[in-house]
Design a protein around this motif. Structure first.
Motif, PDB file in Angstrom:
ATOM      1  N   ARG A 306     -13.777 -35.488 -16.566  1.00 40.51           N
ATOM      2  CA  ARG A 306     -13.303 -36.968 -15.860  1.00 40.51           C
ATOM      3  C   ARG A 306     -11.549 -36.569 -16.399  1.00 40.51           C
ATOM      4  N   ARG A 343     -13.671 -33.925 -11.032  1.00 41.44           N
ATOM      5  CA  ARG A 343     -13.483 -35.306 -10.404  1.00 41.44           C
ATOM      6  C   ARG A 343     -12.241 -35.594 -10.422  1.00 41.44           C
ATOM      7  N   ASP A 346     -10.211 -41.641 -11.795  1.00 41.34           N
ATOM      8  CA  ASP A 346     -11.286 -42.817 -11.438  1.00 41.34           C
ATOM      9  C   ASP A 346     -10.682 -44.181 -12.695  1.00 41.34           C
ATOM     10  N   ARG A 371     -10.316 -49.459  -7.790  1.00 41.90           N
ATOM     11  CA  ARG A 371     -10.443 -48.215  -8.869  1.00 41.90           C
ATOM     12  C   ARG A 371     -10.706 -47.187  -8.577  1.00 41.90           C
ATOM     13  N   ALA A 372     -10.631 -45.547  -8.723  1.00 41.39           N
ATOM     14  CA  ALA A 372     -10.908 -44.424  -8.039  1.00 41.39           C
ATOM     15  C   ALA A 372     -10.329 -43.515  -7.190  1.00 41.39           C
ATOM     16  N   PRO A 404     -14.330 -39.203  -7.164  1.00 41.06           N
ATOM     17  CA  PRO A 404     -15.494 -41.079  -7.293  1.00 41.06           C
ATOM     18  C   PRO A 404     -15.517 -41.899  -6.376  1.00 41.06           C
ATOM     19  N   MET A 405     -16.448 -42.711  -6.258  1.00 41.15           N
ATOM     20  CA  MET A 405     -16.501 -43.888  -6.377  1.00 41.15           C
ATOM     21  C   MET A 405     -16.820 -44.152  -4.261  1.00 41.15           C
TER      22      MET A 405
END
Ligand code: PEP
Ligand code: MG
Length: 587
Positions: A306, A343, A346, A371-372, A404-405
């Motif tokens: 993360r 990743r 995010d 977001r992300a 992500p997302m």
């Protein structure tokens, strides 16, 4: 909780968020901006009022210097730099002198005068569209809150101020709070808000601190001198526990210790099920500080890094390329020869960042908002810096990039096209990177899950983010304690989507892992393995138990489990089937 001599035990039920039992004194942490009183100072008290303001400045300076030293020792000089900027705010003659003349001129109390002056500067700097001034606003806000707390004699403002071991009691804890925590000072964390998958809780779990969340109003009920017993397995907090409760827990802790020793004994045994089908368990990490735990529990590399953790550690600065490269490279080299899945940023949702988002409007629905990947595709300079750092890190060990997302094919294609552009840039500069770096998508939005087959045509791998998949499928905010009971991964809609993603990936020969909290939950790990997940990625501490469990499964039993689960429509019954299956094998 009570002022009486003999304090009565009170039991509070919340949601179990991070396992373990802990006991200790309460550290009640209230973040809300305090009420600023306004009153007139009699002339004979004026010098005293000015002295009071100056004392608050001296105390604030001492606290910041202490924090600077702690962070420099723990995270390095670069991260500690933020506090130099804070010390400069304290030296700012405009802010300080104006407050002093305001106290003298208006004969009003120091809190009121200082707050008014600070807000004037914050409003002024906020209007200037410039990175430097955005950072100044964050600094002034932070320092002025600290000065106000000192003037008002309130408890410290950040969790980094916690200097001896206690149980943190808070309305909520943010990921940046957990990032600045000195873990040796925390027995446990309990919060009014949140649920199992709030990011702060996920971080607590990776720090192996017991946590109970969704306690609604515990921070109002618990007093700073209360003694607490926290049961992170059952989600219970005992305030001023009785001697009987304490001794019952001693017994329970002995049982847990025995269980932990039992599962740890299999750490070096092969990751093979009873009928020799291989499984792969990797780690979710926030940085190189997690490498020791990952090795101790023998994770097969990192399934989820993360990277926002690298950003969150310093709220007033966006880490530059070299800082990010150092963080990513340390992990890639530390984990080699295994792979690290990095990743991309995010940020947003429950993870705020002062400098990144200073100019953004407050959002009504941050989890459904900016977001992300949405943030990155619109903030190309931030995205570019990160992609350069990730690609450069890939020259030092096996690395994969994951977005992500992702909610549509178009988004995935845009992110990939931008990545290709950055690769061209590096090539032109003769900077080495892995030319074959695999690029994957997180599948955590129902739209992506439903269209998984077409996404699979353009992804080298998938990783299922069950934390978000559950919240978006059920429209249940993962951080909202009032609806924590509705956050139900056993809802058949969630389970059907997970199966659909895995089947779609398999059709296109795309490997699929699961990196949400369900992967490390004994009740779900077997089901995910049974459905064909190629790897499960979880907080390192959960690996021994999942290894022990999967080593005791056979394909025939797993097949039967899948049939049973998918024949059932009642979430409680599904949950019981999954739990029974795990309990049987963990005996
Ligand atoms: C998820 O959503 O399951 C996930 C792993 O990502 P995060 O928890 O960081 O949103
Ligand atoms: Mg997610």
């Amino acid at each position: 909780m009570t002022d009486s001599e003999t304090k009565q035990e009170v039991k509070l039920q919340g949601v179990a968020a991070a396992p373990g039992v802990a006991r200790g004194g309460a550290f009640v942490f209230l973040r809300n901006t305090p009420e600023i009183p306004r009153y007139i100072i009699p002339p004979e008290r004026l010098n005293h009022e000015i002295q009071r303001f100056e004392n608050a400045l001296v105390n604030t300076r001492a606290q910041i210097s202490q924090l600077r030293e702690t962070v420099a020792n723990r995270l390095g000089e670069a991260q500690a730099g933020i506090f130099d900027a804070h010390l400069l705010v304290l030296d700012d003659p405009a802010l300080i002198d104006e407050t002093l003349s305001s106290i003298n001129g208006s004969m009003l109390n120091a809190e009121h005068c200082f707050h008014t002056v600070a807000e004037k500067y914050i409003a002024f700097f906020s209007k200037i569209e410039d990175e430097y001034f955005k950072e100044r606003v964050v600094d002034i806000r932070d320092v002025s809150q600290r000065i106000l707390h000192n003037l008002l004699g309130l408890s410290p403002r950040t969790l980094a101020d916690l200097t001896n071991r206690r149980v943190i009691v808070a309305e909520d804890v943010t990921p940046s709070d957990t990032a600045s925590l000195e873990t040796g000072h925390v027995f446990a964390i309990i919060t009014d808000a949140g649920n199992r998958t709030s990011h702060a809780v996920i971080m607590a779990r990776s720090l192996r601190i017991p946590a109970v969340v969704a306690l609604i109003d515990a921070s109002k009920k618990i007093a700073p001198d209360d003694f607490l017993l926290v049961d992170g397995y059952a989600g219970i907090v005992y305030v001023n526990p009785s001697p009987e409760t304490l001794s019952r827990y001693e017994e329970l802790e002995r049982e847990h210790d025995e269980f932990n020793r039992k599962v740890l004994r299999e750490t070096d045994l092969p990751d093979l099920a009873a009928d020799r089908r291989a499984f792969s368990l990797s780690a979710n990490v926030c940085g190189a500080e997690d490498i020791d735990a990952l090795k101790k529990y023998r994770a097969n590399g990192v399934g989820l890094f993360r990277t926002e953790a690298v950003f969150i550690k310093n709220q007033s600065r966006i880490p530059d390329e070299e800082t990010q490269l150092a963080a990513y490279r340390a992990l890639v080299e530390g984990v080699a020869p295994a792979t690290v899945v990095i990743r991309t940023l995010d940020i947003g949702g429950d993870k705020a960042h002062g400098a990144l988002q200073a100019s953004e409007h407050r959002e009504e629905n941050p989890f459904m908002g900016f977001r992300a990947i949405r943030f990155c595709l619109e903030n190309k300079s931030v995205f570019r810096t990160q992609l350069r750092a990730v690609l450069r890190a890939s020259a030092f060990g096996k690395t994969k990039i994951m977005f992500p997302m992702i909610s549509s094919l178009d988004e995935l294609l845009q992110a990939k096209a931008f990545l290709r552009q950055i690769e061209d840039e590096l090539r032109a500069e003769n900077i080495p990177f892995d030319e074959k770096i695999p690029v994957g998508a997180m599948i955590e939005i129902p739209a992506a899950a439903i269209c998984a087959e077409s996404l699979a045509e353009h992804a080298d791998f998938f990783s299922i983010g069950t934390n978000d998949l559950v919240q978006y499928t059920l429209a249940v905010d993962r951080g909202n304690e009032r609806i924590a009971h509705l956050y139900e991964p056993c809802n058949p809609a969630v389970l059907l989507l997970i199966r659909h993603i895995i089947v779609s990936a398999k059709k296109k020969n795309v490997p699929v892992s699961v990196c949400g909290e369900l992967a490390g939950d004994p009740a779900f790990a077997s089901l995910l393995f049974a459905l064909g997940a190629d790897s499960l990625s979880m907080t390192s501490g959960a690996i021994p138990e999942i290894r022990y469990l999967l080593r005791r499964t056979t394909s025939a039993e797993l097949e039967q489990l899948v049939t049973q689960v998918y024949a059932e429509t009642n979430p409680q019954k599904i949950s019981a089937i999954l739990k029974d299956f795990a309990v049987e094998r963990l005996k």
